[in-house]
Motif scaffolding. Structure first.
Motif, mmCIF file in Angstrom:
data_model
loop_
_atom_site.group_PDB
_atom_site.id
_atom_site.type_symbol
_atom_site.label_atom_id
_atom_site.label_comp_id
_atom_site.label_asym_id
_atom_site.label_seq_id
_atom_site.Cartn_x
_atom_site.Cartn_y
_atom_site.Cartn_z
ATOM 1 N N MET A 1 -10.402 -2.459 -11.204
ATOM 2 C CA MET A 1 -10.610 -3.697 -10.474
ATOM 3 C C MET A 1 -9.239 -4.310 -10.277
ATOM 4 O O MET A 1 -8.761 -4.709 -9.137
ATOM 5 N N PHE A 2 -8.168 -4.218 -11.243
ATOM 6 C CA PHE A 2 -6.693 -4.759 -11.108
ATOM 7 C C PHE A 2 -6.192 -4.151 -9.815
ATOM 8 O O PHE A 2 -5.640 -4.524 -9.063
ATOM 9 N N GLY A 3 -6.297 -2.841 -9.768
ATOM 10 C CA GLY A 3 -5.682 -1.904 -8.796
ATOM 11 C C GLY A 3 -6.200 -2.456 -7.326
ATOM 12 O O GLY A 3 -5.405 -2.347 -6.482
ATOM 13 N N LEU A 4 -7.375 -2.443 -7.460
ATOM 14 C CA LEU A 4 -8.175 -2.738 -6.110
ATOM 15 C C LEU A 4 -7.639 -3.845 -5.668
ATOM 16 O O LEU A 4 -7.399 -4.290 -4.344
ATOM 17 N N LEU A 5 -7.522 -5.070 -6.541
ATOM 18 C CA LEU A 5 -7.165 -6.514 -6.035
ATOM 19 C C LEU A 5 -5.632 -6.235 -5.604
ATOM 20 O O LEU A 5 -5.465 -6.816 -4.428
ATOM 21 N N ILE A 6 -4.965 -5.889 -6.255
ATOM 22 C CA ILE A 6 -3.317 -5.643 -6.037
ATOM 23 C C ILE A 6 -3.482 -5.066 -4.610
ATOM 24 O O ILE A 6 -2.504 -5.320 -3.890
ATOM 25 N N GLY A 7 -4.278 -3.591 -4.429
ATOM 26 C CA GLY A 7 -4.108 -2.934 -3.354
ATOM 27 C C GLY A 7 -4.636 -3.706 -2.224
ATOM 28 O O GLY A 7 -3.992 -3.841 -0.959
ATOM 29 N N LEU A 8 -5.409 -4.574 -2.238
ATOM 30 C CA LEU A 8 -6.050 -5.502 -1.142
ATOM 31 C C LEU A 8 -4.844 -6.493 -0.613
ATOM 32 O O LEU A 8 -4.729 -6.723 0.471
ATOM 33 N N LEU A 9 -4.264 -6.906 -1.915
ATOM 34 C CA LEU A 9 -3.039 -8.078 -1.609
ATOM 35 C C LEU A 9 -2.162 -7.462 -0.823
ATOM 36 O O LEU A 9 -1.717 -7.939 0.294
ATOM 37 N N LEU A 10 -1.645 -6.198 -1.233
ATOM 38 C CA LEU A 10 -0.712 -5.626 -0.428
ATOM 39 C C LEU A 10 -0.854 -4.968 0.928
ATOM 40 O O LEU A 10 -0.046 -4.984 2.012
ATOM 41 N N ALA A 11 -2.179 -4.646 0.981
ATOM 42 C CA ALA A 11 -2.594 -4.362 2.468
ATOM 43 C C ALA A 11 -2.718 -5.355 3.391
ATOM 44 O O ALA A 11 -2.357 -5.292 4.728
ATOM 45 N N GLN A 12 -2.887 -6.372 3.050
ATOM 46 C CA GLN A 12 -3.077 -7.640 3.590
ATOM 47 C C GLN A 12 -1.887 -8.376 4.259
ATOM 48 O O GLN A 12 -1.651 -8.801 4.982
ATOM 49 N N PHE A 13 -1.022 -8.495 3.048
ATOM 50 C CA PHE A 13 0.422 -9.127 3.197
ATOM 51 C C PHE A 13 1.496 -8.068 3.171
ATOM 52 O O PHE A 13 1.589 -7.441 1.943
ATOM 53 N N ALA A 14 2.370 -7.831 3.945
ATOM 54 C CA ALA A 14 3.513 -6.833 3.825
ATOM 55 C C ALA A 14 4.805 -7.446 3.439
ATOM 56 O O ALA A 14 4.850 -8.622 3.481
ATOM 57 N N GLY A 15 5.559 -6.636 2.955
ATOM 58 C CA GLY A 15 6.668 -7.023 2.605
ATOM 59 C C GLY A 15 6.730 -7.680 1.097
ATOM 60 O O GLY A 15 6.049 -7.731 0.413
ATOM 61 N N LEU A 16 7.635 -8.821 1.517
ATOM 62 C CA LEU A 16 8.019 -9.721 0.418
ATOM 63 C C LEU A 16 7.012 -10.792 0.271
ATOM 64 O O LEU A 16 6.563 -11.054 -1.064
ATOM 65 N N SER A 17 6.286 -10.932 1.191
ATOM 66 C CA SER A 17 4.921 -12.042 1.027
ATOM 67 C C SER A 17 3.847 -11.169 0.038
ATOM 68 O O SER A 17 3.187 -11.742 -0.753
ATOM 69 N N GLY A 18 3.553 -9.859 0.544
ATOM 70 C CA GLY A 18 2.805 -9.268 -0.466
ATOM 71 C C GLY A 18 3.162 -9.119 -1.850
ATOM 72 O O GLY A 18 2.420 -9.279 -2.929
ATOM 73 N N ILE A 19 4.522 -8.859 -2.439
ATOM 74 C CA ILE A 19 5.052 -8.565 -3.358
ATOM 75 C C ILE A 19 4.868 -10.219 -4.213
ATOM 76 O O ILE A 19 4.446 -10.063 -5.420
ATOM 77 N N ALA A 20 5.115 -11.372 -3.451
ATOM 78 C CA ALA A 20 4.903 -12.491 -4.065
ATOM 79 C C ALA A 20 3.497 -12.744 -4.378
ATOM 80 O O ALA A 20 3.201 -13.268 -5.495
ATOM 81 N N ALA A 21 2.435 -12.320 -3.595
ATOM 82 C CA ALA A 21 1.143 -12.693 -3.819
ATOM 83 C C ALA A 21 0.834 -11.865 -4.976
ATOM 84 O O ALA A 21 -0.158 -12.583 -5.953
ATOM 85 N N THR A 22 1.126 -10.543 -5.238
ATOM 86 C CA THR A 22 0.733 -10.123 -6.324
ATOM 87 C C THR A 22 1.253 -10.402 -7.536
ATOM 88 O O THR A 22 0.635 -10.407 -8.368
ATOM 89 N N LEU A 23 2.576 -10.877 -7.704
ATOM 90 C CA LEU A 23 3.252 -11.409 -8.661
ATOM 91 C C LEU A 23 2.226 -12.771 -9.169
ATOM 92 O O LEU A 23 2.150 -13.024 -10.391
ATOM 93 N N MET A 24 2.171 -13.451 -8.298
ATOM 94 C CA MET A 24 1.242 -14.638 -8.490
ATOM 95 C C MET A 24 -0.024 -14.476 -9.296
ATOM 96 O O MET A 24 -0.626 -14.811 -9.960
#
Length: 732
Positions: free
Chosen positions: A368-391
């Motif tokens: 579940m954690f991997g899927l959630l992180i994957g969805l965020l990184l697929a939706q938000f590219a680059g630094l915005s995706g990294i920031a979203a996953t960190l949050m």
């Protein structure tokens, strides 16, 4: 959306497999993850019913004991009498009375029988690798260190290295106690930290451990077992029989509505697993601990109803190796925890009905954690995706700490944060790089298909000079020419809002619009990269080059404006910069291919000039020398600038339009702006600010006027130390 979900599934699958594999090989989650949760949570209050009576250094000195534990036997009878007098609920000796002591055993046994609430520990020996290696908390006693498994007909034959044998040795005094059971803890290099406690020892015929037996006796004596069937035999024997029934599938392990909550807890403890992760309350001595000598002498008076655990526990000095263990709280300051305190901790956990457990299967949480992180990184590219996953990871860690602190529920944190999260970032960056390369390939394919007249530039140097053959050309040549650079304003934001295919369609139409003015005015497309295009004019009279490039720039401005009005995908505002000078036309070898390019400071400067547009809020800027042959093209000077990476300042002009299209109001704006610019360059900030403000009030918004007004106000408050009329930019 389908592509995003596919990528998220892929990230979740890869990170789950990698994280699970590393955790399986290293026990990362049960060591680092669990220990971190304990450290973040800190100390929590233990149950007040639990007291440890420590045979500590102070007691050794007062009672003149030394290190020989058998000498304490003479004091245990009086200790039991004192605890019985105060009304202690149960007394548990975490000591192994294996060797007989004729002088003291009768009094000790009589005291236990009189009190009727004393439990003692049976000794467990574990034999590894032949007769030499005994593993037990005290090895029971030296007299018991004899081979207890022999090959038939052979005496003192070493056993196989793979053979592991357990032996239970009961104390002769056990028959005088209320009950007895073993309490086994490993103490070897392979298991340096105690995190789990045994509830049953399956290798010893399903024998329960002493902490479990103690818990049932405490429930019985506190009348908590009313309405529950109680055995007529010792609880240790009854628990063994119940455990064997579970192994034979004769006992129902699931919760039954007909049973009470306590009855279901006893059933689950008996039938589900043989160990539990201990919920330690803190470092050593977090549980209430009293000195043996103080209790013995009657100096501790509030032990009524307490469950008292008696055992060896140093309190002032560093403990020795025997019967002291590392826990998740162990550090250089706290030291190791005594075995008696670990036994008391397990009893306290049973009393509270709280062990360290996972609310879901750990593998499910990792997926579940991997899927959630994957969805965020697929939706938000680059630094915005990294920031979203960190949050999101921060929220997850907060939830893990909260649930661990509240009820002992353990969510995995080491594998998600240390393995899944960085691996997900790496996979996402690889995908982003692949998307970028694919986008560039599509753009080049588009250019080859739609604008074939452009493509000879990067591939065939003969097309630069059609009057000459390729054989006449060298691999490089210096020329004087004019370079036009374009860039899409806010391209990164636009690209992040669309799929690569949508951006392909948008750029496909955009470059058709942008390329026609260049080719129609005898220019050559020198390069197309993502959101930027470079065009050059060469082999023409200087005046013709200047006029052709400016006319092309103005037509590009109008064409892009019409394109943006009609586009239903997105807008692509375009900035343009013009500069002339020396360039080198050369072939660049890249792998097995060769690409012809315009190279030099002129090309770089044109790109820097187009970047100034975003500060002045203009669209077309050029160096002032280009204005010498513009004819009926209207322009206005906008100042002298020192660009990033250049020491020599450049005077820039804004290409405004054609003379026939200009209105009277525009001439008034430019005239007012020129007065303000002159005052600004002379350092008369107040006059400049007044002229710029008057222009805005009279004629409305104008980008360069607004820029210089803000700068004049700022300089009026904080004047530059050395002013030469040149505006310096610190960024592109």
């Amino acid at each position: 959306m389908k592509r995003h979900f596919h990528r998220a599934i892929t990230i979740a699958f890869i990170t789950f497999l990698l994280g699970s594999g590393i955790d399986y090989l290293t026990n990362l989650e049960s060591t680092l993850g669990l220990d971190t949760l304990f450290q973040l949570r800190g100390v929590r209050p233990p149950p007040p019913e639990v007291v440890v009576v420590a045979m500590d250094e102070t007691s050794e000195t007062r009672l003149c004991m030394g290190q020989d534990l058998t000498r304490w036997r003479s004091f245990h009878a009086k200790l039991i009498q004192e605890l019985h007098r105060q009304g202690a609920a149960l007394v548990i000796f975490d000591l192994q009375f294996i060797a007989p002591h004729p002088d003291n055993d009768p009094a000790f046994a009589a005291a236990m029988q009189a009190a009727g609430n004393v439990l003692v520990t049976d000794c467990v020996q574990k034999l590894l690798r032949g007769v030499e290696d005994f593993y037990g908390r005290d090895e029971c006693s030296e007299s018991n260190q004899e081979p207890f498994v022999q090959k038939e007909g052979i005496q003192k034959q070493p056993l196989s290295d793979q053979l592991i044998v357990f032996r239970l040795i009961k104390s002769p005094l056990a028959q005088s106690a209320l009950d007895h059971a073993p309490f086994y803890l490993t103490n070897d290099a392979e298991n340096p930290t105690v995190r789990e406690g045994w509830t049953f020892l399956n290798s010893l015929a399903e024998v329960p451990t002493l902490s479990v037996v103690t818990w049932l006796y405490y429930l019985q004596r506190s009348n908590a077992l009313q309405g529950i069937t109680q055995p007529n035999v010792l609880f240790s024997s009854w628990l063994t029989e119940q455990r064997r029934q579970c192994a034979s599938d004769l006992y129902e392990t699931k919760n039954s509505p007909a049973k009470s909550g306590l009855e279901n807890r006893i059933g689950q403890l008996t039938c589900l697993g043989d160990s539990r992760y201990l919920d330690f309350y803190g470092p050593p001595q977090t549980l209430r601990m009293e000195s043996y000598s103080n209790v013995y002498e009657g100096k501790v008076v509030d032990l009524k109803g307490k469950v008292v655990f008696v055992g060896k526990a140093n309190r002032k000095f560093s403990p020795g190796k025997t019967d002291y263990f590392q826990t998740p709280f162990t550090d250089t300051h706290s030291g190791k925890m005594a075995g008696v305190e670990i036994m008391a901790t397990q009893f306290a956990n049973l009393l509270e009905g709280r062990f360290i457990e996972s609310p879901f299967p750990p593998s499910l949480l990792l997926v579940m954690f991997g899927l959630l992180i994957g969805l965020l990184l697929a939706q938000f590219a680059g630094l915005s995706g990294i920031a979203a996953t960190l949050m999101v990871s921060g929220v997850y860690v907060g939830l893990a700490v909260w649930s661990f602190n509240r009820s002992g529920l353990c969510l995995p944190i080491a594998v998600p944060l240390l393995i899944q999260l960085p691996v997900s970032w790496f996979i996402s960056l690889l995908w982003s790089r692949r998307d970028l390369l694919n986008e560039r390939k599509r753009i080049l394919a588009f250019v080859r298909r739609v604008f074939p007249q452009w493509m000879p530039l990067p591939s065939s140097p003969g097309q630069w000079y059609p009057e000459k053959g390729v054989a006449q050309l060298t691999s490089e040549r210096d020329v004087f020419g004019l370079c036009l650079a374009t860039d899409i304003e806010g391209y990164t934001t636009v690209a992040a809002q669309h799929t690569p295919h949508e951006m392909w369609e948008l750029l496909n139409a955009y470059y058709q619009v942008l390329g026609y003015p260049v080719s129609s005015h005898n220019g050559i497309i020198a390069d197309v990269t993502g959101d930027a295009m470079m065009a050059v004019w060469i082999n023409l009279p200087v005046s013709s080059q200047r006029l052709a490039a400016c006319l092309a720039a103005l037509e590009m401005e109008l064409a892009v404006e019409r394109f943006n009005e009609k586009s239903n995908i997105g807008r692509l505002p375009t900035r343009i910069g013009l500069h002339e000078g020396d360039m080198t036309l050369g072939s660049l070898d890249a792998g097995e291919g060769s690409h012809y390019r315009a190279i030099g400071d002129t090309v770089n400067t044109a790109s820097r000039i187009q970047g100034v547009n975003k500060f002045l809020d203009t669209q077309i800027l050029a160096t002032a020398t280009i204005a010498a042959s513009l004819g009926n093209v209207i322009y206005r000077p906008v100042g002298i600038f020192r660009l990033v990476g250049r020491d020599e300042p450049l005077e820039l002009i804004e290409i405004v339009g054609m003379e026939a299209d200009a209105s009277v109001s525009k001439h008034a704006i430019y005239k007012q702006f020129a007065r303000g610019l002159s005052a600004f360059q002379e350092g008369r900030w107040e006059d400049a600010a007044a002229d710029f403000q008057m222009s805005l009030d009279s004629h409305g918004y104008d980008g360069p006027t607004r820029f210089y007004l803000d700068l004049a106000v700022a300089y009026k408050k904080n004047e530059p130390l050395e002013w030469d009329g040149i505006v310096a930019f610190g960024q592109k």
